[in-house]
Design an enzyme around this catalytic site. Structure first.
Site, PDB file in Angstrom:
ATOM      1  N   CYS A  54       0.836  -1.210   0.000  1.00 26.19           N
ATOM      2  CA  CYS A  54       0.000   0.000   0.000  1.00 26.19           C
ATOM      3  C   CYS A  54       0.872   1.262   0.000  1.00 26.19           C
ATOM      4  CB  CYS A  54      -0.913  -0.016   1.227  1.00 26.19           C
ATOM      5  SG  CYS A  54      -2.035   1.391   1.273  1.00 26.19           S
ATOM      6  N   CYS A  58       0.384   4.896   6.972  1.00 28.59           N
ATOM      7  CA  CYS A  58      -0.236   4.680   8.289  1.00 28.59           C
ATOM      8  C   CYS A  58       0.769   3.978   9.208  1.00 28.59           C
ATOM      9  CB  CYS A  58      -1.503   3.849   8.135  1.00 28.59           C
ATOM     10  SG  CYS A  58      -2.580   4.468   6.814  1.00 28.59           S
ATOM     11  N   CYS A  61       0.509   0.259  10.302  1.00 27.13           N
ATOM     12  CA  CYS A  61       0.059  -0.771   9.362  1.00 27.13           C
ATOM     13  C   CYS A  61       1.163  -1.608   8.721  1.00 27.13           C
ATOM     14  CB  CYS A  61      -0.782  -0.132   8.263  1.00 27.13           C
ATOM     15  SG  CYS A  61      -1.562  -1.401   7.226  1.00 27.13           S
ATOM     16  N   CYS A 190     -19.352   1.446   9.046  1.00 29.94           N
ATOM     17  CA  CYS A 190     -18.583   0.800  10.103  1.00 29.94           C
ATOM     18  C   CYS A 190     -17.347   1.666  10.284  1.00 29.94           C
ATOM     19  CB  CYS A 190     -18.208  -0.618   9.659  1.00 29.94           C
ATOM     20  SG  CYS A 190     -16.998  -1.411  10.728  1.00 29.94           S
ATOM     21  N   ARG A 262     -17.502  -3.411  18.210  1.00 31.14           N
ATOM     22  CA  ARG A 262     -16.751  -4.617  17.861  1.00 31.14           C
ATOM     23  C   ARG A 262     -15.383  -4.679  18.529  1.00 31.14           C
ATOM     24  NH1 ARG A 262     -16.804  -4.392  12.459  1.00 31.14           N
ATOM     25  NH2 ARG A 262     -18.951  -5.114  12.569  1.00 31.14           N
TER      26      ARG A 262
HETATM   27  N1  SAM Z   1      -6.725   0.269   3.289  1.00 30.59           N
HETATM   28  C1  SAM Z   1      -8.008   0.425   3.839  1.00 30.59           C
HETATM   29  C2  SAM Z   1      -8.082   1.565   4.832  1.00 30.59           C
HETATM   30  O1  SAM Z   1      -7.051   1.957   5.362  1.00 30.59           O
HETATM   31  O2  SAM Z   1      -9.195   2.022   5.091  1.00 30.59           O
HETATM   32  C3  SAM Z   1      -8.582  -0.815   4.455  1.00 30.59           C
HETATM   33  C4  SAM Z   1      -7.712  -1.756   5.275  1.00 30.59           C
HETATM   34  S1  SAM Z   1      -6.983  -1.086   6.753  1.00 30.59           S
HETATM   35  C5  SAM Z   1      -5.793  -2.325   7.123  1.00 30.59           C
HETATM   36  C6  SAM Z   1      -8.278  -1.222   7.948  1.00 30.59           C
HETATM   37  C7  SAM Z   1      -8.002  -0.809   9.359  1.00 30.59           C
HETATM   38  O3  SAM Z   1      -7.218  -1.780  10.034  1.00 30.59           O
HETATM   39  C8  SAM Z   1      -7.251   0.466   9.625  1.00 30.59           C
HETATM   40  O4  SAM Z   1      -8.044   1.609   9.478  1.00 30.59           O
HETATM   41  C9  SAM Z   1      -6.834   0.286  11.077  1.00 30.59           C
HETATM   42  O5  SAM Z   1      -7.835   0.813  11.935  1.00 30.59           O
HETATM   43  C10 SAM Z   1      -6.760  -1.219  11.242  1.00 30.59           C
HETATM   44  N2  SAM Z   1      -5.371  -1.678  11.487  1.00 30.59           N
HETATM   45  C11 SAM Z   1      -4.388  -1.813  10.574  1.00 30.59           C
HETATM   46  N3  SAM Z   1      -3.257  -2.236  11.147  1.00 30.59           N
HETATM   47  C12 SAM Z   1      -3.511  -2.391  12.462  1.00 30.59           C
HETATM   48  C13 SAM Z   1      -2.713  -2.787  13.591  1.00 30.59           C
HETATM   49  N4  SAM Z   1      -1.433  -3.097  13.459  1.00 30.59           N
HETATM   50  N5  SAM Z   1      -3.311  -2.855  14.794  1.00 30.59           N
HETATM   51  C14 SAM Z   1      -4.617  -2.518  14.931  1.00 30.59           C
HETATM   52  N6  SAM Z   1      -5.404  -2.121  13.916  1.00 30.59           N
HETATM   53  C15 SAM Z   1      -4.865  -2.039  12.696  1.00 30.59           C
HETATM   54 FE1  SF4 Z   2      -2.861   1.193   3.387  1.00 32.05          FE
HETATM   55 FE2  SF4 Z   2      -2.699   0.021   5.758  1.00 32.05          FE
HETATM   56 FE3  SF4 Z   2      -3.153   2.632   5.619  1.00 32.05          FE
HETATM   57 FE4  SF4 Z   2      -5.094   0.884   4.836  1.00 32.05          FE
HETATM   58  S1  SF4 Z   2      -4.275   1.152   6.896  1.00 32.05           S
HETATM   59  S2  SF4 Z   2      -4.416   2.746   3.770  1.00 32.05           S
HETATM   60  S3  SF4 Z   2      -3.786  -0.755   3.989  1.00 32.05           S
HETATM   61  S4  SF4 Z   2      -1.279   1.567   4.929  1.00 32.05           S
END
Ligand code: SAM
Ligand code: SF4
Ligand code: DTB
Length: 326
Positions: A54, A58, A61, A190, A262
């Site tokens: 990606c 973030c 992530c 959500c 959730r």
């Molecule tokens: N890329 C899309 C987005 O960012 O909306 C969808 C997938 S993203 C992985 C969905 C959510 O997963 C993020 O908004 C975050 O809240 C959660 N998330 C990702 N990595 C995480 C982590 N290491 N621990 C807890 N929550 C996490």
């Molecule tokens: Fe990309 Fe992860 Fe951010 Fe979703 S949360 S936009 S998958 S970097």
């Protein structure tokens, strides 16, 4: 009596969050019982349909391309593979199936056409369908709605102030706009966040305040505990106490009286007793299945035992179709 509010102040929210713990849990449990059958817990199975690579930054992530986390990246899965996983989730008692893609935003291309086919297929199984695909326009949301999408997950993650410390490649307003596009298309929202990223209680309440200013409230509010992943900037974040999670869940329950709250990422590190406290404090949905998107989740059998011990049952799908007479 319905008591939904859209104008909470940070002070009011902090006063709830900081109540003596057992008073807080008792109040949240009471609200829970006034609005839901408190034995029912929604099981939502997550599947990562496109993993890693990606472009966003973030900080939490594992799927951001710029961090080396060793995640097994793959392109969009074939439609059949996704439908097989959905059928298994249904057989295992899930009422909702959520497809996640590591995209910054939805693009109008062949991958999106495939996602539309996935949504149609999962919807035809009688499962509630959710997806989380990044930022989305109103037209894309309408297409998903027409294909049978019930819910769109798009987290605000934290307060507007702290957001800047966590993500620099997009703005809080971009998230709010996508949520509005989802809502306008008639898809349920959500949206929740993550605790344990070094934010203050004020930031946590800022997140709840913004979410609660949305009218209607998001129908589901996922509360994630940060899963610190090696290689991400937040890998060394200090672990939070479970009581902070209980307080966050209880506050969400008191504010979002009609919504599903959730218990999301981080559940694997909670004991059964700790999870039990979260359910008592008003959580009534979980992500089921051995994996979240890329990190481990409690195993199917562990959840089965937990449900039996606590007297919990699966919340039925709101969209099971009548079985046609043979
Ligand atoms: N890329 C899309 C987005 O960012 O909306 C969808 C997938 S993203 C992985 C969905 C959510 O997963 C993020 O908004 C975050 O809240 C959660 N998330 C990702 N990595 C995480 C982590 N290491 N621990 C807890 N929550 C996490
Ligand atoms: Fe990309 Fe992860 Fe951010 Fe979703 S949360 S936009 S998958 S970097
Ligand atoms: C949400 O709030 N939590 C889920 C879902 N929505 C998409 C994702 C959690 C991801 C945890 C880290 C991982 O497994 O990659």
């Amino acid at each position: 009596m319905e008591n939904l509010r859209y104008d909470w102040t940070i002070e009011e929210l902090k006063a709830i969050y900081n109540k003596p713990l057992l008073d807080l849990v008792y109040e949240a449990a009471t609200v829970h019982r006034e609005n839901f059958n408190a034995r029912e817990v929604q099981r939502s199975t997550l599947l990562s349909i496109k993993t890693g690579g990606c472009v966003e930054d973030c900080a939490y992530c594992p799927q951001a391309a710029r961090y080396s986390t060793g995640v097994n990246t793959h392109k969009l899965l074939p439609v059949e593979t996704v439908l097989e996983a959905a059928q298994k989730a249904k057989d295992d008692g899930s009422s909702r199936f959520c497809m996640g893609a590591a995209w910054r935003e939805v693009r109008d291309n062949r991958d999106f056409d495939k996602v539309i086919d996935m949504v149609k297929g999962v919807s035809d199984m009688g499962l509630e369908v959710c997806s989380t695909l990044g930022m989305i326009t109103d037209e894309q949301a309408k297409k998903l709605k027409d294909a049978g999408l019930d819910a769109y997950n798009h987290n605000l993650d934290t307060s507007e102030e702290y957001y800047k410390e966590i993500i620099s490649t997009r703005e809080y307003d971009n998230r709010l706009q996508s949520i509005e596009n989802t809502r306008k298309a008639g898809i349920t929202v959500c949206s929740g966040g993550i605790i344990g990223m070094g934010e203050s209680v004020e930031d946590r309440m800022g997140l709840i305040q913004t979410l609660s200013s949305l009218n209607p409230h998001p129908e589901s509010v996922p509360i994630n505990i940060l899963v610190p992943v090696e290689g991400t900037p937040l890998e060394n974040c200090e672990k939070i106490s479970v009581w902070e999670m209980v307080r966050m869940v209880a506050t969400a329950r008191i504010v979002f009286q009609k919504s599903l709250v959730r218990l999301s990422a981080g559940r694997k590190d909670l004991t059964d007793v700790e999870q039990g406290f979260c359910f008592l404090a008003g959580a009534n949905s979980i992500f089921a299945g051995d994996e979240l998107l890329t990190t481990p989740n409690p195993a199917f059998n562990a959840d089965k035992e937990l449900f039996e011990t606590l007297g919990l049952v699966n919340m039925p799908s709101k969209k099971i179709k009548e079985v046609a007479p043979v």
